[in-house]
Motif scaffolding. Structure first.
Motif, PDB file in Angstrom:
ATOM      1  N   UNK A   4      25.743  60.997 -88.819  1.00 30.32           N
ATOM      2  CA  UNK A   4      26.568  60.058 -89.956  1.00 30.32           C
ATOM      3  C   UNK A   4      26.549  60.952 -91.441  1.00 30.32           C
ATOM      4  N   UNK A   5      26.815  60.946 -92.467  1.00 29.79           N
ATOM      5  CA  UNK A   5      26.180  61.564 -93.388  1.00 29.79           C
ATOM      6  C   UNK A   5      27.720  62.213 -94.093  1.00 29.79           C
ATOM      7  N   UNK A   6      26.718  63.636 -95.015  1.00 29.81           N
ATOM      8  CA  UNK A   6      28.307  64.427 -95.743  1.00 29.81           C
ATOM      9  C   UNK A   6      28.478  65.624 -95.104  1.00 29.81           C
ATOM     10  N   UNK A  46      25.197  66.416-103.778  1.00 33.32           N
ATOM     11  CA  UNK A  46      26.442  66.134-102.035  1.00 33.32           C
ATOM     12  C   UNK A  46      26.950  65.258-102.383  1.00 33.32           C
ATOM     13  N   UNK A  47      26.561  63.935-103.655  1.00 33.37           N
ATOM     14  CA  UNK A  47      27.238  62.969-104.136  1.00 33.37           C
ATOM     15  C   UNK A  47      27.283  63.039-105.530  1.00 33.37           C
ATOM     16  N   UNK A  78      31.745  59.757 -95.050  1.00 32.96           N
ATOM     17  CA  UNK A  78      32.783  60.431 -96.547  1.00 32.96           C
ATOM     18  C   UNK A  78      32.618  61.911 -96.230  1.00 32.96           C
ATOM     19  N   UNK A  79      34.269  62.534 -96.666  1.00 36.20           N
ATOM     20  CA  UNK A  79      34.920  64.138 -96.289  1.00 36.20           C
ATOM     21  C   UNK A  79      35.069  64.601 -98.496  1.00 36.20           C
ATOM     22  N   UNK A  80      35.285  66.122 -98.448  1.00 34.36           N
ATOM     23  CA  UNK A  80      35.150  66.361 -99.726  1.00 34.36           C
ATOM     24  C   UNK A  80      37.331  66.030 -99.593  1.00 34.36           C
ATOM     25  N   UNK A  81      37.754  66.186 -98.735  1.00 34.74           N
ATOM     26  CA  UNK A  81      38.802  66.497 -98.813  1.00 34.74           C
ATOM     27  C   UNK A  81      39.865  65.318 -97.635  1.00 34.74           C
ATOM     28  N   UNK A 138      33.184  62.049-103.129  1.00 31.64           N
ATOM     29  CA  UNK A 138      33.189  60.837-104.041  1.00 31.64           C
ATOM     30  C   UNK A 138      33.063  60.177-102.679  1.00 31.64           C
ATOM     31  N   UNK A 139      32.296  59.132-103.209  1.00 30.43           N
ATOM     32  CA  UNK A 139      31.944  57.929-102.456  1.00 30.43           C
ATOM     33  C   UNK A 139      30.946  58.370-101.850  1.00 30.43           C
ATOM     34  N   UNK A 140      30.384  59.751-101.986  1.00 26.91           N
ATOM     35  CA  UNK A 140      29.010  59.586-101.629  1.00 26.91           C
ATOM     36  C   UNK A 140      28.058  58.877-101.402  1.00 26.91           C
ATOM     37  N   UNK A 141      27.853  58.486-102.680  1.00 28.47           N
ATOM     38  CA  UNK A 141      26.321  56.854-103.657  1.00 28.47           C
ATOM     39  C   UNK A 141      26.426  56.074-101.907  1.00 28.47           C
ATOM     40  N   UNK A 142      28.404  55.410-102.150  1.00 35.32           N
ATOM     41  CA  UNK A 142      28.219  54.386-101.373  1.00 35.32           C
ATOM     42  C   UNK A 142      27.900  54.740 -99.545  1.00 35.32           C
ATOM     43  N   UNK A 143      28.092  55.649 -99.204  1.00 32.16           N
ATOM     44  CA  UNK A 143      27.971  56.460 -98.339  1.00 32.16           C
ATOM     45  C   UNK A 143      26.243  56.121 -97.852  1.00 32.16           C
ATOM     46  N   UNK A 144      25.165  56.399 -98.630  1.00 34.23           N
ATOM     47  CA  UNK A 144      24.039  56.970 -98.617  1.00 34.23           C
ATOM     48  C   UNK A 144      23.935  54.754 -98.387  1.00 34.23           C
TER      49      UNK A 144
END
Length: 198
Positions: free
Chosen positions: A136-138, A14-15, A166-169, A23-29
């Motif tokens: 929190x999360x994805x 999901x990252x 962080x979202x997909x859209x 997009x931005x998933x790693x930063x959220x982690x």
């Protein structure tokens, strides 16, 4: 204090670079790890979930060769594969309960999952007397959304931290946050975070 934090599906698939990368998933982690480093003691329970799908079937129609990206998806987070593992930037050292969901069936919400000891996560939360939940999360517009709605439905006071999701859209995620607010969730920045300017 009877508060839990639910960290939803911070997994490699999901990252960025994953089967359904956000997009931005790693930063959220990274931000979730930084938040927990300073705030894990604010919680009675730190819960982290993972999609954990079967490799040898379509998981109740969840996987499809030609997915519509609404109800059907390409294979992702298959049990035991690198894609199903937590993202390396998510420090799991503060996690009290690990939840797996989607084992042979579609599952978006943490509330559909089971802890490592086989208990439904609803039982675990009830055992700890949890009345307040931070989510929190994805991803904002899918599993975060359904988890937050289920938490409200279970009578818990819910906060969703906008800087830790962080979202997909982008547009749909904004609509989802409005939907969650309408359902009774508090939509806010995480504590100790400076508000965004501009």
């Amino acid at each position: 204090m009877t508060r839990a934090i639910l960290v939803v599906d911070v997994q490699n698939d999901f990252t960025e670079g994953g089967a359904l990368g956000v997009q931005g998933g790693a930063a959220v982690a990274e931000r979730i790890s930084a938040y927990l480093a300073g705030h894990a003691d604010d919680y009675d329970l730190v819960v982290a979930s993972r999609d954990w799908h079967d490799a040898d079937n379509d998981n109740g129609g969840h996987f499809a060769a030609e997915p519509d990206f609404v109800d059907t998806w390409p294979p992702h987070c298959v049990a035991g594969t690198p894609g199903a593992e937590y993202h390396p930037s998510f420090d799991t050292s503060t996690v009290d309960v690990h939840v797996r969901k989607g084992m042979g069936e579609p599952a978006y919400s943490v509330y559909e999952g089971h802890a490592d000891d086989g208990r439904r996560i609803t039982e675990v939360l009830a055992e700890h007397g949890i009345t307040e939940v931070d989510v929190v999360g994805l991803a904002t517009d899918y599993c975060v959304r359904q988890t937050a709605l289920d938490a409200v439905e279970h009578g818990q006071h819910v906060r969703v931290f906008t800087d830790l999701v962080e979202g997909v859209h982008h547009e749909r995620s904004a609509e989802v946050l409005a939907e969650l607010a309408h359902a009774g969730a508090v939509i806010a920045q995480s504590p100790g975070t400076a508000p965004e300017v501009g």
